[in-house]
Design an enzyme around this catalytic site. Sequence first.
Site, PDB file in Angstrom:
ATOM      1  N   GLU A 192      36.489   6.325  56.665  1.00 15.83           N
ATOM      2  CA  GLU A 192      35.378   7.145  57.157  1.00 15.83           C
ATOM      3  C   GLU A 192      34.838   6.610  58.465  1.00 15.83           C
ATOM      4  O   GLU A 192      34.731   5.390  58.601  1.00 15.83           O
ATOM      5  CB  GLU A 192      34.262   7.180  56.098  1.00 15.83           C
ATOM      6  N   ASP A 217      35.210  14.334  49.087  1.00 15.20           N
ATOM      7  CA  ASP A 217      33.909  14.107  49.727  1.00 15.20           C
ATOM      8  C   ASP A 217      33.949  12.791  50.505  1.00 15.20           C
ATOM      9  O   ASP A 217      33.094  12.543  51.348  1.00 15.20           O
ATOM     10  CB  ASP A 217      32.831  14.022  48.632  1.00 15.20           C
ATOM     11  N   HIS A 251      31.056  13.459  52.979  1.00 17.17           N
ATOM     12  CA  HIS A 251      30.280  12.509  52.158  1.00 17.17           C
ATOM     13  C   HIS A 251      28.846  13.031  51.907  1.00 17.17           C
ATOM     14  O   HIS A 251      27.872  12.371  52.253  1.00 17.17           O
ATOM     15  CB  HIS A 251      30.245  11.133  52.857  1.00 17.17           C
ATOM     16  N   ILE A 252      28.783  14.217  51.296  1.00 22.85           N
ATOM     17  CA  ILE A 252      27.471  14.864  51.092  1.00 22.85           C
ATOM     18  C   ILE A 252      27.114  14.980  49.610  1.00 22.85           C
ATOM     19  O   ILE A 252      26.193  15.719  49.257  1.00 22.85           O
ATOM     20  CB  ILE A 252      27.452  16.282  51.726  1.00 22.85           C
ATOM     21  N   ALA A 253      27.828  14.248  48.757  1.00 26.39           N
ATOM     22  CA  ALA A 253      27.634  14.489  47.317  1.00 26.39           C
ATOM     23  C   ALA A 253      26.196  14.270  46.855  1.00 26.39           C
ATOM     24  O   ALA A 253      25.733  14.949  45.946  1.00 26.39           O
ATOM     25  CB  ALA A 253      28.600  13.630  46.510  1.00 26.39           C
ATOM     26  N   SER A 254      25.474  13.341  47.464  1.00 21.24           N
ATOM     27  CA  SER A 254      24.086  13.111  47.014  1.00 21.24           C
ATOM     28  C   SER A 254      23.074  13.863  47.881  1.00 21.24           C
ATOM     29  O   SER A 254      21.867  13.618  47.788  1.00 21.24           O
ATOM     30  CB  SER A 254      23.770  11.611  47.038  1.00 21.24           C
ATOM     31  N   ARG A 291      27.760   6.827  34.842  1.00 17.40           N
ATOM     32  CA  ARG A 291      26.672   7.811  34.967  1.00 17.40           C
ATOM     33  C   ARG A 291      27.193   9.126  35.530  1.00 17.40           C
ATOM     34  O   ARG A 291      27.022  10.194  34.942  1.00 17.40           O
ATOM     35  CB  ARG A 291      25.570   7.248  35.891  1.00 17.40           C
ATOM     36  N   ILE A 292      27.829   9.054  36.714  1.00 11.30           N
ATOM     37  CA  ILE A 292      28.218  10.297  37.404  1.00 11.30           C
ATOM     38  C   ILE A 292      29.414  10.946  36.706  1.00 11.30           C
ATOM     39  O   ILE A 292      29.432  12.164  36.486  1.00 11.30           O
ATOM     40  CB  ILE A 292      28.508  10.019  38.892  1.00 11.30           C
ATOM     41  N   CYS A 344      34.812  12.015  44.632  1.00 14.69           N
ATOM     42  CA  CYS A 344      33.434  11.849  45.132  1.00 14.69           C
ATOM     43  C   CYS A 344      33.001  10.405  44.896  1.00 14.69           C
ATOM     44  O   CYS A 344      31.811  10.137  44.765  1.00 14.69           O
ATOM     45  CB  CYS A 344      32.471  12.785  44.393  1.00 14.69           C
ATOM     46  N   SER A 345      33.972   9.480  44.793  1.00 15.92           N
ATOM     47  CA  SER A 345      33.586   8.074  44.563  1.00 15.92           C
ATOM     48  C   SER A 345      33.581   7.330  45.896  1.00 15.92           C
ATOM     49  O   SER A 345      32.598   7.382  46.641  1.00 15.92           O
ATOM     50  CB  SER A 345      34.507   7.422  43.530  1.00 15.92           C
ATOM     51  N   ARG A 346      34.680   6.696  46.238  1.00 17.32           N
ATOM     52  CA  ARG A 346      34.838   6.062  47.548  1.00 17.32           C
ATOM     53  C   ARG A 346      36.254   6.351  48.035  1.00 17.32           C
ATOM     54  O   ARG A 346      37.208   6.356  47.230  1.00 17.32           O
ATOM     55  CB  ARG A 346      34.637   4.541  47.463  1.00 17.32           C
TER      56      ARG A 346
END
Length: 386
Positions: free
Chosen positions: A302, A297, A320-323, A175-176, A271-273
């Site tokens: 973390e 991200d 970690h602000i992608a969403s 999706r992303i 921007c995954s993990r």
Amino acid sequence: MAKPVSIEVWNPSGKYRVVSTKSMPGTRWIDLLVRQDCRVEICTEKKTILSVEDIIALIGNKCDGVIGQLTEDWGDTLFSALSKAGGKAFSNMAVGYNNVDVDAATKYGIAVGNTPGVLTETTAELAASLSLAASRRIVEADGFMRAGLYDGWLPHLFVGNLLKGQTVGVIGAGRIGSAYARMMIEGFKMNLIYYDLYQATRLEKFVTAYGQFLKASGEQPVTWKRASSMDEVLQQADVISLHPILDKTTYHLINKERLSKMKKEAILINCSRGPVVDEEALVEHLKHNPMFRVGLDVFEDEPYMKPGLADMPNAIVVPHIASASKWTREGMATLAALNVLGKIKEYPTWSNPNAVDPFLDENSPPPSACPSIVNAKALGLPVSKL
Ligand SMILES: NC(=O)c1ccc[n+]([C@@H]2O[C@H](COP(=O)([O-])OP(=O)(O)OC[C@H]3O[C@@H](n4cnc5c(N)ncnc54)[C@H](O)[C@@H]3O)[C@@H](O)[C@H]2O)c1
Ligand SMILES: O=C(O)[C@H](O)CO
């Protein structure tokens, strides 16, 4: 004995007790639960990451469902505690669920929800932002201005890379990854090379059609290629963005050897993990290749960064602000709450977790279904006919 955890309570007389380990954006998610006879308890502890012990205390002796966060360790201990408290459902307020032991949940008959779809474009937009910021050295240039170092235009000042006509590489074209690819292709007329275990047919069709449109307008058409190996992407792409899930197959997918296969001036976006990248190897690579740039991200440990990363001018790092758009975060809270509510109410699961818009329309009641339950099949849950 576990110490008490501070909470805020909504609808104290509600029949079903639903716990949220964090305050979440918006109030629609609370209203939806309260309207369906839930007592909602929201943890108000100040510390960011709750321990397993904290969450056991929150679950207590009677708990029908929990909405949790990706920072929490949802393994056998927590699912056992939730099951003993009569719990039927857990939902991450996230699409990724690598923090959840789904088999353990299934063993206790607990449904595990996640929040796909609502964050696809938002996350892709941050990956695109990092790609632009890295290619045009925006963060370095901003620091330079603020430090009062600018004393006039110069031909060599912060020269970066032009994206148009270059190749964007996507690893994990789900999706992303597909949404990101479209942004970079449509926005900057980049060519695509991607690697995924599955064929991204819709993405391929889009690039073909857009290429034909450009050609018909007298412009250079864009192209696509599905790589047969990840290395092909690493060797050919100028900007590479990582979008796979995190599992055993993607842990340290980008390591020292793979970094060495990338172009010296390539840009890597994650921007995954965090653990998809060997961060120590990345810091070394950044040190030895000053024109190689990254936009991150997410991080391996973390909330920490590996030593040296914060000192690298060729790295852009965000927490970690992608969403993190208002609409998306409120939507994630709604989907997580409806996953838990749906299982408590024994609603069927939604037939297409990628098409969650009916749950997000604030002007009409959501469908009587769980938007996305990842172990629905294993639990033998019925599928909605709506
Ligand atoms: N940074 C953030 O805030 C943020 C936001 C949303 C999602 N995410 C992460 O992004 C991930 C992807 O989300 P999505 O909604 O696009 O999921 P998705 O399931 O639609 O896409 C993941 C893709 O990765 C592919 N894949 C799996 N293993 C692979 C491998 N070994 N090699 C190559 N490809 C592989 C899958 O086939 C799939 O197409 C989530 O699992 C989450 O971890 C991060
Ligand atoms: O997996 C996710 O959803 C993100 O990491 C947070 O939005």
